[in-house]
Write an enzyme that holds these catalytic residues in place. Structure first.
Site, PDB file in Angstrom:
ATOM      1  N   SER A   1       4.102  -7.662   7.562  1.00 30.58           N
ATOM      2  CA  SER A   1       4.523  -7.750   6.160  1.00 30.58           C
ATOM      3  C   SER A   1       5.552  -6.657   5.914  1.00 30.58           C
ATOM      4  CB  SER A   1       3.295  -7.576   5.259  1.00 30.58           C
ATOM      5  OG  SER A   1       3.669  -7.550   3.899  1.00 30.58           O
TER       6      SER A   1
ATOM      7  N   LYS B   1       6.752 -11.590   7.072  1.00 29.25           N
ATOM      8  CA  LYS B   1       6.618 -11.845   5.629  1.00 29.25           C
ATOM      9  C   LYS B   1       7.481 -10.838   4.891  1.00 29.25           C
ATOM     10  CE  LYS B   1       2.834 -10.640   2.665  1.00 29.25           C
ATOM     11  NZ  LYS B   1       1.369 -10.768   2.440  1.00 29.25           N
TER      12      LYS B   1
ATOM     13  N   LYS C   1       8.372  -9.034   1.375  1.00 26.62           N
ATOM     14  CA  LYS C   1       7.986  -8.767  -0.006  1.00 26.62           C
ATOM     15  C   LYS C   1       9.212  -9.021  -0.870  1.00 26.62           C
ATOM     16  CE  LYS C   1       3.702  -7.290   0.197  1.00 26.62           C
ATOM     17  NZ  LYS C   1       2.608  -8.074  -0.430  1.00 26.62           N
TER      18      LYS C   1
ATOM     19  N   ASP D   1       6.366 -13.060  -0.345  1.00 25.39           N
ATOM     20  CA  ASP D   1       5.238 -12.679  -1.212  1.00 25.39           C
ATOM     21  C   ASP D   1       5.769 -11.886  -2.402  1.00 25.39           C
ATOM     22  OD1 ASP D   1       2.883 -11.841  -2.370  1.00 25.39           O
ATOM     23  OD2 ASP D   1       2.085 -10.849  -0.588  1.00 25.39           O
TER      24      ASP D   1
ATOM     25  N   GLU E   1       3.925 -16.880  -1.330  1.00 25.25           N
ATOM     26  CA  GLU E   1       2.614 -16.313  -1.666  1.00 25.25           C
ATOM     27  C   GLU E   1       2.574 -15.725  -3.063  1.00 25.25           C
ATOM     28  OE1 GLU E   1       1.453 -13.588   1.399  1.00 25.25           O
ATOM     29  OE2 GLU E   1      -0.211 -12.753   0.264  1.00 25.25           O
TER      30      GLU E   1
ATOM     31  N   ASP F   1      -3.084 -15.727  -3.133  1.00 25.71           N
ATOM     32  CA  ASP F   1      -3.693 -14.492  -2.646  1.00 25.71           C
ATOM     33  C   ASP F   1      -4.541 -13.920  -3.790  1.00 25.71           C
ATOM     34  OD1 ASP F   1      -4.245 -11.819  -1.976  1.00 25.71           O
ATOM     35  OD2 ASP F   1      -2.217 -11.267  -1.420  1.00 25.71           O
TER      36      ASP F   1
ATOM     37  N   LYS G   1      -8.584 -12.677   2.095  1.00 24.18           N
ATOM     38  CA  LYS G   1      -8.794 -11.231   2.275  1.00 24.18           C
ATOM     39  C   LYS G   1     -10.230 -10.975   1.878  1.00 24.18           C
ATOM     40  CE  LYS G   1      -4.234  -9.526   0.928  1.00 24.18           C
ATOM     41  NZ  LYS G   1      -3.445  -8.980  -0.203  1.00 24.18           N
TER      42      LYS G   1
ATOM     43  N   GLY H   1      -3.793  -8.869   4.472  1.00 22.69           N
ATOM     44  CA  GLY H   1      -4.060  -7.467   4.798  1.00 22.69           C
ATOM     45  C   GLY H   1      -3.879  -6.581   3.590  1.00 22.69           C
TER      46      GLY H   1
HETATM   47  O1  OSB Z   1      -0.124  -8.999  -1.224  1.00 25.34           O
HETATM   48  O2  OSB Z   1      -0.562  -9.298   0.804  1.00 25.34           O
HETATM   49  C1  OSB Z   1      -0.394  -8.525  -0.144  1.00 25.34           C
HETATM   50  C2  OSB Z   1      -0.562  -4.891   1.008  1.00 25.34           C
HETATM   51  C3  OSB Z   1      -1.260  -4.336  -0.034  1.00 25.34           C
HETATM   52  C4  OSB Z   1      -1.627  -5.123  -1.086  1.00 25.34           C
HETATM   53  C5  OSB Z   1      -1.292  -6.473  -1.112  1.00 25.34           C
HETATM   54  C6  OSB Z   1      -0.615  -7.051  -0.059  1.00 25.34           C
HETATM   55  C7  OSB Z   1      -0.220  -6.235   1.008  1.00 25.34           C
HETATM   56  C8  OSB Z   1       0.556  -6.700   2.146  1.00 25.34           C
HETATM   57  C9  OSB Z   1       0.415  -5.908   3.423  1.00 25.34           C
HETATM   58  O3  OSB Z   1       1.321  -7.621   2.107  1.00 25.34           O
HETATM   59  C10 OSB Z   1      -0.333  -6.625   4.469  1.00 25.34           C
HETATM   60  C11 OSB Z   1      -0.721  -5.699   5.597  1.00 25.34           C
HETATM   61  O4  OSB Z   1       0.080  -5.549   6.517  1.00 25.34           O
HETATM   62  O5  OSB Z   1      -1.834  -5.139   5.577  1.00 25.34           O
HETATM   63 MG    MG Z   2      -0.115 -11.061  -1.025  1.00 24.70          MG
END
Ligand code: OSB
Ligand code: MG
Length: 371
Positions: free
Chosen positions: A135, A161, A163, A188, A213, A238, A262, A290
């Site tokens: 991510s 992914k 952001k 995302d 996402e 999510d 998650k 994650g």
């Molecule tokens: O939205 O998936 C998410 C990290 C912290 C809070 C929300 C998210 C995320 C990530 C990181 O996208 C995923 C990871 O590598 O742990």
């Molecule tokens: Mg997410």
């Protein structure tokens, strides 16, 4: 079984690099690490909370307080026949799912270790390796983004992914897609968009994304169902899937084509398996999200991601993508096929580096049965 002792530690451990989303920026982990002891066995879990209520409503302050004042004492009083019992024990407490999850994870680990089986096996896992991606946080420029993605591809990650947020979505996604036409790619927005942005989000459709996402509100399912009809990219939920019922509502409304599981967000492994099973039945793929977990939460994640309907790569990168030094002495390393190997020893398999854990501990609470 009765739990004799619960240890709760709020840690602060720096990330290799800051993590920025549409709504927050973090320089390190502020998770709560949970240790439970019973009959000479030990289990470890993690509530992957942070310093503020930016992803969901929980923080390390709320998690530690709920665990100390309510959940910990309830767990110490209970007779626990198996880890599936924990959700029932906590049912009287509304929400606070990450606080519950850290304790529940530790109880699963405890039972698996006591039985001498792996957590993956206890959960019904069927894979020896789980596919993972990375991510990529919001970057200062498209040039930096391309360099960052290139670095992760060189590390061996085969799914990326991005952001995104308004002003950092169509252009960076196009740039990555043009540079790597075959890359498994997804985005995302972490709840930053509104249904009125559907036209704007449609501009992402030509980039052949695996999924988009949680574009809309953190607690929305209804508008996501409307959005899913307006864009071609599959919607993935999510934030708004916090229980098996929420998953059922999303499936009945056709609000998403994919679900990010998650277990911390869902309040534990038992309910996460229920979400997994429901999606499997409905023909909806899931993948493991994650929360930049430490090596303890990461081991829990790898075990869960070994279940059969986790068919898309997870946000479970190797420990060194997050931490230079982690609180475990046996970090996961990335295999050449962009997978992590599922541990087959007892429990989730993480070996806690207790000396380093002590070093990164900011706050520690100990609860004992009968006191
Ligand atoms: O939205 O998936 C998410 C990290 C912290 C809070 C929300 C998210 C995320 C990530 C990181 O996208 C995923 C990871 O590598 O742990
Ligand atoms: Mg997410």
């Amino acid at each position: 079984m009765k739990i004799d002792r619960i240890e709760l530690r709020r840690i602060h451990m720096p990330y290799v690099r800051p993590f920025e989303t549409s709504g927050w920026r973090h320089e390190g982990s502020d998770a709560v690490i949970v240790r439970v002891d019973a009959d000479g066995a030990t289990g470890w879990g993690e509530s992957p909370v942070s310093d503020g209520p930016w992803y969901n409503e929980e923080t390390y302050h709320t998690a530690l307080m709920m665990q100390r004042e309510f959940l910990g004492p309830m767990l110490l009083e209970a007779e626990i026949a198996g880890p599936e019992d924990v959700r029932g024990i906590f049912k009287r407490v509304r929400a606070n799912r990450m606080a519950k999850a850290g304790l529940e994870f530790a109880v699963w680990d405890l039972f698996a270790r006591a039985k001498g089986v792996s957590l993956a096996e206890l959960l019904g896992g069927t894979r020896e390796e789980v596919a993972v991606g990375v991510s990529v946080p919001i970057q200062a420029s498209v040039g930096e983004l391309l360099d960052t993605v290139e670095g992760y591809l060189e590390d061996g990650y085969q799914r990326v992914k991005l952001k995104i947020k308004p002003g950092w979505d169509v252009q960076p996604t196009r740039a990555v897609r043009e540079r790597w036409p075959e890359l498994l790619l997804q985005v995302d927005g972490n709840s930053i968009y509104h249904l009125e942005d559907a036209e704007h989000l449609r501009q992402l459709d030509p980039f052949d994304l695996l999924l988009n996402e949680q574009p809309l509100d953190h607690d929305d399912i209804f508008d996501h169902a409307k959005l899913a009809k307006l864009i071609e990219t599959p919607v993935c939920l999510d934030e708004s899937i916090v229980s098996p019922d929420h998953a059922r509502w999303a499936l009945e409304l056709n609000a998403c084509g994919v679900i990010n599981v998650k277990p911390s967000r869902i309040g534990g492994l038992a309910d996460s398996v229920a979400v997994h099973d429901m999606c499997k039945e409905a023909g909806i793929p899931v993948w493991h999200g994650g929360m930049l977990e430490t090596g303890i939460g990461r081991a829990t994640s790898v075990a869960l991601a070994s279940l059969p309907n986790f068919t898309l790569p997870g946000d479970i990168s190797a420990n060194d993508r997050y931490y230079k030094r982690d609180i475990v002495s046996n970090p996961f390393t990335l295999n050449s096929n962009s997978t992590l190997t599922v541990p087959d020893g007892p429990g989730h398999g993480a070996v806690v580096d207790e000396a380093y854990l002590e070093e990164v501990t900011v706050d520690k609470v100990c609860l004992r049965r009968g006191s």
